[in-house]
Design a protein around this motif. Structure first.
Motif, PDB file in Angstrom:
ATOM      1  N   ALA A 157       0.843  -1.195   0.000  1.00  0.00           N
ATOM      2  CA  ALA A 157       0.000   0.000   0.000  1.00  0.00           C
ATOM      3  C   ALA A 157       0.880   1.247   0.000  1.00  0.00           C
ATOM      4  O   ALA A 157       1.231   1.768   1.068  1.00  0.00           O
ATOM      5  N   PRO A 158       1.265   1.739  -1.181  1.00  0.00           N
ATOM      6  CA  PRO A 158       2.151   2.910  -1.247  1.00  0.00           C
ATOM      7  C   PRO A 158       1.616   4.130  -0.500  1.00  0.00           C
ATOM      8  O   PRO A 158       2.392   4.876   0.102  1.00  0.00           O
ATOM      9  N   GLU A 159       0.287   4.325  -0.506  1.00  0.00           N
ATOM     10  CA  GLU A 159      -0.260   5.512   0.163  1.00  0.00           C
ATOM     11  C   GLU A 159      -0.078   5.460   1.676  1.00  0.00           C
ATOM     12  O   GLU A 159      -0.189   6.480   2.355  1.00  0.00           O
ATOM     13  N   TYR A 160       0.183   4.287   2.229  1.00  0.00           N
ATOM     14  CA  TYR A 160       0.479   4.151   3.660  1.00  0.00           C
ATOM     15  C   TYR A 160       1.965   3.875   3.906  1.00  0.00           C
ATOM     16  O   TYR A 160       2.355   3.570   5.031  1.00  0.00           O
ATOM     17  N   GLN A 161       2.768   3.920   2.854  1.00  0.00           N
ATOM     18  CA  GLN A 161       4.194   3.554   2.932  1.00  0.00           C
ATOM     19  C   GLN A 161       4.353   2.190   3.613  1.00  0.00           C
ATOM     20  O   GLN A 161       5.165   2.011   4.514  1.00  0.00           O
ATOM     21  N   TRP A 162       3.570   1.233   3.130  1.00  0.00           N
ATOM     22  CA  TRP A 162       3.561  -0.111   3.721  1.00  0.00           C
ATOM     23  C   TRP A 162       3.716  -1.135   2.609  1.00  0.00           C
ATOM     24  O   TRP A 162       2.925  -1.158   1.673  1.00  0.00           O
ATOM     25  N   ASN A 163       4.742  -1.976   2.714  1.00  0.00           N
ATOM     26  CA  ASN A 163       4.931  -3.038   1.724  1.00  0.00           C
ATOM     27  C   ASN A 163       5.512  -4.262   2.403  1.00  0.00           C
ATOM     28  O   ASN A 163       6.707  -4.310   2.706  1.00  0.00           O
ATOM     29  N   ASP A 164       4.674  -5.255   2.642  1.00  0.00           N
ATOM     30  CA  ASP A 164       5.124  -6.493   3.277  1.00  0.00           C
ATOM     31  C   ASP A 164       5.957  -7.359   2.336  1.00  0.00           C
ATOM     32  O   ASP A 164       6.534  -8.354   2.773  1.00  0.00           O
ATOM     33  N   TYR A 165       6.015  -7.004   1.059  1.00  0.00           N
ATOM     34  CA  TYR A 165       6.760  -7.794   0.078  1.00  0.00           C
ATOM     35  C   TYR A 165       8.115  -7.178  -0.285  1.00  0.00           C
ATOM     36  O   TYR A 165       8.783  -7.677  -1.181  1.00  0.00           O
ATOM     37  N   THR A 166       8.528  -6.130   0.415  1.00  0.00           N
ATOM     38  CA  THR A 166       9.796  -5.481   0.102  1.00  0.00           C
ATOM     39  C   THR A 166      10.932  -6.493   0.099  1.00  0.00           C
ATOM     40  O   THR A 166      11.095  -7.272   1.045  1.00  0.00           O
ATOM     41  N   ASP A 167      11.703  -6.475  -0.989  1.00  0.00           N
ATOM     42  CA  ASP A 167      12.898  -7.329  -1.147  1.00  0.00           C
ATOM     43  C   ASP A 167      12.600  -8.828  -1.152  1.00  0.00           C
ATOM     44  O   ASP A 167      13.499  -9.633  -0.912  1.00  0.00           O
ATOM     45  N   LEU A 168      11.358  -9.216  -1.400  1.00  0.00           N
ATOM     46  CA  LEU A 168      11.015 -10.641  -1.457  1.00  0.00           C
ATOM     47  C   LEU A 168      10.785 -11.076  -2.901  1.00  0.00           C
ATOM     48  O   LEU A 168      10.114 -10.381  -3.657  1.00  0.00           O
TER      49      LEU A 168
END
Length: 171
Positions: free
Chosen positions: A38-49
Protein backbone atom coordinates in the motif's frame (compact mmCIF):
# COMPACT_ATOMS: atom_id res chain seq x y z
CA UNK A 1 8.31 -32.18 9.75
CA UNK A 2 5.30 -34.11 8.54
CA UNK A 3 2.13 -32.32 9.68
CA UNK A 4 -0.96 -34.15 8.43
CA UNK A 5 -3.98 -31.91 7.91
CA UNK A 6 -7.63 -32.72 7.45
CA UNK A 7 -9.36 -30.95 4.58
CA UNK A 8 -12.15 -28.66 5.82
CA UNK A 9 -11.21 -29.13 9.47
CA UNK A 10 -7.67 -27.70 9.25
CA UNK A 11 -7.31 -26.29 5.75
CA UNK A 12 -9.34 -25.44 2.66
CA UNK A 13 -7.90 -24.89 -0.82
CA UNK A 14 -9.19 -23.97 -4.25
CA UNK A 15 -7.77 -22.96 -7.59
CA UNK A 16 -8.87 -20.44 -10.19
CA UNK A 17 -6.81 -22.12 -12.88
CA UNK A 18 -8.83 -23.73 -15.63
CA UNK A 19 -6.86 -26.98 -15.30
CA UNK A 20 -8.07 -30.39 -14.26
CA UNK A 21 -5.23 -30.61 -11.74
CA UNK A 22 -2.45 -28.46 -10.30
CA UNK A 23 0.73 -29.51 -8.56
CA UNK A 24 2.87 -27.48 -6.18
CA UNK A 25 5.79 -29.45 -4.79
CA UNK A 26 8.60 -28.49 -2.43
CA UNK A 27 7.48 -24.86 -2.33
CA UNK A 28 8.77 -22.90 0.66
CA UNK A 29 6.25 -21.19 2.93
CA UNK A 30 6.97 -17.47 3.41
CA UNK A 31 5.21 -15.49 6.12
CA UNK A 32 4.48 -12.06 4.63
CA UNK A 33 2.59 -10.54 7.55
CA UNK A 34 -0.58 -8.91 6.23
CA UNK A 35 0.53 -9.42 2.61
CA UNK A 36 -0.07 -5.75 1.82
CA UNK A 37 1.57 -3.42 -0.68
CA UNK A 38 0.00 0.00 0.00
CA UNK A 39 2.15 2.91 -1.25
CA UNK A 40 -0.26 5.51 0.16
CA UNK A 41 0.48 4.15 3.66
CA UNK A 42 4.19 3.55 2.93
CA UNK A 43 3.56 -0.11 3.72
CA UNK A 44 4.93 -3.04 1.72
CA UNK A 45 5.12 -6.49 3.28
CA UNK A 46 6.76 -7.79 0.08
CA UNK A 47 9.80 -5.48 0.10
CA UNK A 48 12.90 -7.33 -1.15
CA UNK A 49 11.02 -10.64 -1.46
CA UNK A 50 11.02 -12.87 -4.53
CA UNK A 51 7.80 -14.85 -4.17
CA UNK A 52 8.13 -16.84 -7.41
CA UNK A 53 7.37 -20.50 -6.67
CA UNK A 54 6.66 -19.82 -2.99
CA UNK A 55 3.55 -20.08 -0.84
CA UNK A 56 2.59 -16.82 0.88
CA UNK A 57 1.28 -17.25 4.43
CA UNK A 58 -0.79 -14.18 5.30
CA UNK A 59 -2.70 -12.69 8.22
CA UNK A 60 -6.31 -11.68 7.65
CA UNK A 61 -7.38 -8.02 8.04
CA UNK A 62 -4.94 -5.09 8.03
CA UNK A 63 -2.66 -3.26 10.51
CA UNK A 64 -5.51 -0.92 11.47
CA UNK A 65 -7.10 -3.78 13.40
CA UNK A 66 -3.92 -4.08 15.46
CA UNK A 67 -3.66 -0.30 15.94
CA UNK A 68 -7.23 1.04 16.05
CA UNK A 69 -6.06 4.29 17.64
CA UNK A 70 -3.81 5.08 14.66
CA UNK A 71 -4.63 6.82 11.41
CA UNK A 72 -3.29 4.14 9.10
CA UNK A 73 -5.62 1.67 7.44
CA UNK A 74 -8.79 3.20 8.90
CA UNK A 75 -8.48 1.71 12.39
CA UNK A 76 -11.04 -1.02 13.07
CA UNK A 77 -12.88 -0.32 9.79
CA UNK A 78 -11.25 -2.89 7.49
CA UNK A 79 -9.84 -1.47 4.27
CA UNK A 80 -9.76 -3.40 1.01
CA UNK A 81 -6.18 -4.33 1.94
CA UNK A 82 -7.58 -6.45 4.77
CA UNK A 83 -9.96 -8.48 2.60
CA UNK A 84 -9.12 -12.01 1.50
CA UNK A 85 -9.74 -11.09 -2.14
CA UNK A 86 -6.98 -8.48 -2.01
CA UNK A 87 -4.58 -10.92 -0.31
CA UNK A 88 -4.98 -13.41 -3.17
CA UNK A 89 -4.71 -10.72 -5.85
CA UNK A 90 -1.56 -9.13 -4.40
CA UNK A 91 0.17 -12.46 -3.83
CA UNK A 92 -0.51 -13.30 -7.49
CA UNK A 93 0.96 -9.93 -8.57
CA UNK A 94 4.01 -10.76 -6.46
CA UNK A 95 4.42 -14.09 -8.30
CA UNK A 96 3.46 -16.45 -5.46
CA UNK A 97 2.55 -20.01 -6.40
CA UNK A 98 -0.11 -20.20 -3.69
CA UNK A 99 -1.59 -18.40 -0.68
CA UNK A 100 -2.65 -19.58 2.75
CA UNK A 101 -4.52 -17.05 4.87
CA UNK A 102 -4.31 -17.73 8.59
CA UNK A 103 -7.86 -17.73 9.93
CA UNK A 104 -8.31 -15.82 13.17
CA UNK A 105 -11.91 -15.23 14.23
CA UNK A 106 -11.66 -11.69 15.71
CA UNK A 107 -9.84 -9.98 12.80
CA UNK A 108 -11.76 -12.03 10.21
CA UNK A 109 -15.08 -11.14 11.89
CA UNK A 110 -16.39 -14.68 11.30
CA UNK A 111 -15.63 -18.18 12.50
CA UNK A 112 -14.00 -21.11 10.73
CA UNK A 113 -17.49 -22.49 9.99
CA UNK A 114 -17.97 -19.66 7.46
CA UNK A 115 -14.67 -20.49 5.74
CA UNK A 116 -15.54 -24.18 5.76
CA UNK A 117 -19.00 -23.72 4.25
CA UNK A 118 -17.98 -21.00 1.78
CA UNK A 119 -14.77 -22.54 0.44
CA UNK A 120 -15.72 -26.15 -0.03
CA UNK A 121 -17.78 -27.67 -2.80
CA UNK A 122 -18.17 -26.29 -6.30
CA UNK A 123 -16.98 -22.73 -6.85
CA UNK A 124 -18.40 -20.68 -9.72
CA UNK A 125 -16.19 -17.94 -11.15
CA UNK A 126 -16.35 -15.75 -14.23
CA UNK A 127 -14.02 -17.14 -16.88
CA UNK A 128 -10.91 -15.03 -17.27
CA UNK A 129 -9.23 -14.43 -20.62
CA UNK A 130 -6.10 -16.26 -19.48
CA UNK A 131 -7.87 -19.22 -17.85
CA UNK A 132 -6.77 -18.09 -14.38
CA UNK A 133 -3.05 -18.09 -15.22
CA UNK A 134 -2.61 -14.61 -13.73
CA UNK A 135 -3.81 -16.00 -10.38
CA UNK A 136 -1.91 -18.11 -7.89
CA UNK A 137 -2.22 -21.84 -8.50
CA UNK A 138 -4.02 -22.33 -5.20
CA UNK A 139 -5.75 -20.09 -2.67
CA UNK A 140 -6.66 -21.28 0.76
CA UNK A 141 -7.25 -20.78 4.43
CA UNK A 142 -5.60 -22.51 7.36
CA UNK A 143 -6.69 -22.70 10.98
CA UNK A 144 -4.57 -20.55 13.29
CA UNK A 145 -3.89 -23.56 15.55
CA UNK A 146 -2.45 -25.46 12.57
CA UNK A 147 -0.40 -22.42 11.51
CA UNK A 148 1.10 -22.39 15.03
CA UNK A 149 2.22 -26.00 14.52
CA UNK A 150 3.78 -25.16 11.15
CA UNK A 151 5.64 -22.18 12.60
CA UNK A 152 6.84 -24.26 15.57
CA UNK A 153 8.12 -26.98 13.20
CA UNK A 154 10.14 -24.25 11.47
CA UNK A 155 11.55 -23.03 14.79
CA UNK A 156 9.34 -19.93 14.83
CA UNK A 157 6.65 -18.62 17.17
CA UNK A 158 3.48 -17.52 15.36
CA UNK A 159 2.41 -15.12 18.10
CA UNK A 160 5.80 -13.34 18.01
CA UNK A 161 5.70 -13.17 14.22
CA UNK A 162 2.14 -11.80 14.29
CA UNK A 163 3.23 -9.09 16.75
CA UNK A 164 6.20 -8.19 14.54
CA UNK A 165 3.97 -8.02 11.44
CA UNK A 166 1.91 -5.24 13.05
CA UNK A 167 4.86 -2.86 12.73
CA UNK A 168 5.75 -0.96 9.59
CA UNK A 169 8.92 -2.35 8.01
CA UNK A 170 8.23 -5.97 9.05
CA UNK A 171 10.43 -8.50 7.26
Amino acid sequence: ANLPMQYRQDIVLSSRHANEQISIENAPLVFVGYGINAPEYQWNDYTDLDMKGKIAVILINDPGFAHPEGSQFNGLAMTYYGRWTYKYEEAARQGAAAVLIIHDTAPAAYGWNVVNSSWTGTQFLAQSKDGGKSQTQANGWIQKSVAKQIFAAAGQDLDKQMAAAKQKGFK
